[in-house]
Write an enzyme that holds these catalytic residues in place. Sequence first.
Site, PDB file in Angstrom:
ATOM      1  N   TYR A   1       0.926  -1.188   0.112  1.00 37.85           N
ATOM      2  CA  TYR A   1      -0.136  -0.056   0.029  1.00 37.85           C
ATOM      3  C   TYR A   1       1.095   1.279   0.094  1.00 37.85           C
ATOM      4  CZ  TYR A   1       1.003   0.306   4.950  1.00 37.85           C
ATOM      5  OH  TYR A   1       1.775   0.460   6.058  1.00 37.85           O
ATOM      6  N   CYS A   2       0.142   2.349  -0.666  1.00 39.79           N
ATOM      7  CA  CYS A   2       0.922   3.472  -0.782  1.00 39.79           C
ATOM      8  C   CYS A   2      -0.139   4.480  -0.484  1.00 39.79           C
ATOM      9  CB  CYS A   2       1.919   3.797  -1.912  1.00 39.79           C
ATOM     10  SG  CYS A   2       1.209   3.740  -3.419  1.00 39.79           S
ATOM     11  N   THR A   3       0.256   5.852  -0.806  1.00 35.72           N
ATOM     12  CA  THR A   3      -0.643   7.029  -0.393  1.00 35.72           C
ATOM     13  C   THR A   3      -1.931   6.946  -1.529  1.00 35.72           C
ATOM     14  OG1 THR A   3       1.038   8.505   0.083  1.00 35.72           O
ATOM     15  CG2 THR A   3      -0.907   9.495  -0.124  1.00 35.72           C
TER      16      THR A   3
ATOM     17  N   ILE B   1      -4.009   4.540   0.405  1.00 39.01           N
ATOM     18  CA  ILE B   1      -4.394   4.786   1.867  1.00 39.01           C
ATOM     19  C   ILE B   1      -5.603   5.886   1.671  1.00 39.01           C
ATOM     20  CG2 ILE B   1      -3.845   5.710   4.156  1.00 39.01           C
ATOM     21  CD1 ILE B   1      -1.000   5.004   3.116  1.00 39.01           C
TER      22      ILE B   1
END
Length: 347
Positions: A187-189, A216
């Site tokens: 996961y990342c922004t 996210i």
Amino acid sequence: MALHRIVLFYCFTPLADPEAVRLWQRALCEGLGLRGRIIVSEHGINATVGGELDAVKRYVRTTKEYPGFHGLDVKWSEGGADDFPRLSVKVRPELVSFGAPEELTVDGGGVVGGGTHLSPHELHELVDSRREEGREVVFFDGRNGFEAQIGRFRGAIVPDVETTRDFVRELDSGVYDELKDKPIVTYCTGGVRCEVLSALMRKRGFQEVYQLDGGIVRYGEEFRDEGLWEGSLYVFDRRMRVEFSEDAATLGRCARCDSPTSDFHNCANPECRQLTLFCADCAAGPEDLRCPGGCAAAPDTAGPDTSGAGNEGTVPEGTVRERTAHEGLGAESRGAETARAAERLNA
Ligand SMILES: [Zn+2]
Ligand SMILES: [Zn+2]
């Protein structure tokens, strides 16, 4: 008064002639009075532009007419052309700087060999179903290390990376080899970093890799603080962070007194500027806020911090060095920061 908006999108699709796409995008944006930042590579496009609502709508419509861009997932955000200092349209080897452009293969369906995309709900289904099988899903943070200090998925692995360029070294070091047969969710922004990261992992023998679609940001919109996310989301503007509800946990610790805090400050050493967590009391105190990474010991005589200052010229966009410019912003750079913030929702 006319409405203004910013749009953000990325699209992995093969572009035979990135330079032609660059010229077309530049002319299109100039004609519509848009400003912002667009990166084009042979792997696709990553764009954040703002302007009058009608002009931005026309921009999106026209861009989607290009073969390969039909399915663009466009995010809309507050702001406008004034949030950007100029229009920048560049051709780069990569849309996200992993330093491994030759490893990425892209076709009409996007990144080849990437992790399976999961919506926030599908993520929960995966966690539940694997748990019924007696297996735990591993969350793997695809951001720079400092971002995870204030927020991360519960139990997530946070790789030791200062910038995105460090991931290849980390994966090749073997420290995560024991995860290769486990279900892993990256996961990342906003999702773009995981498009590449998940492919790099699969290529290195990780068997069951998923990526959180929309990152996210989308997860937080749906589950706020009632799901598997904990803490604050680091963002790239003057706000420095956002919370998804009033129930957000405080995960960070003050570098000086160890009190809970989510507040990043730049190290006061001008050669360092490392984003470091300090609590409100310590931040209000008389002492300079110096990071513990070699700057705190000799505040008056410290030379250049060799841990990072020497990278100034080579660190790619969207890394720690660039994210430290939140102090002393004039009106002009404030706009640029907002624009960068919006841009990084894509990141
Ligand atoms: Zn403190
Ligand atoms: Zn420092």
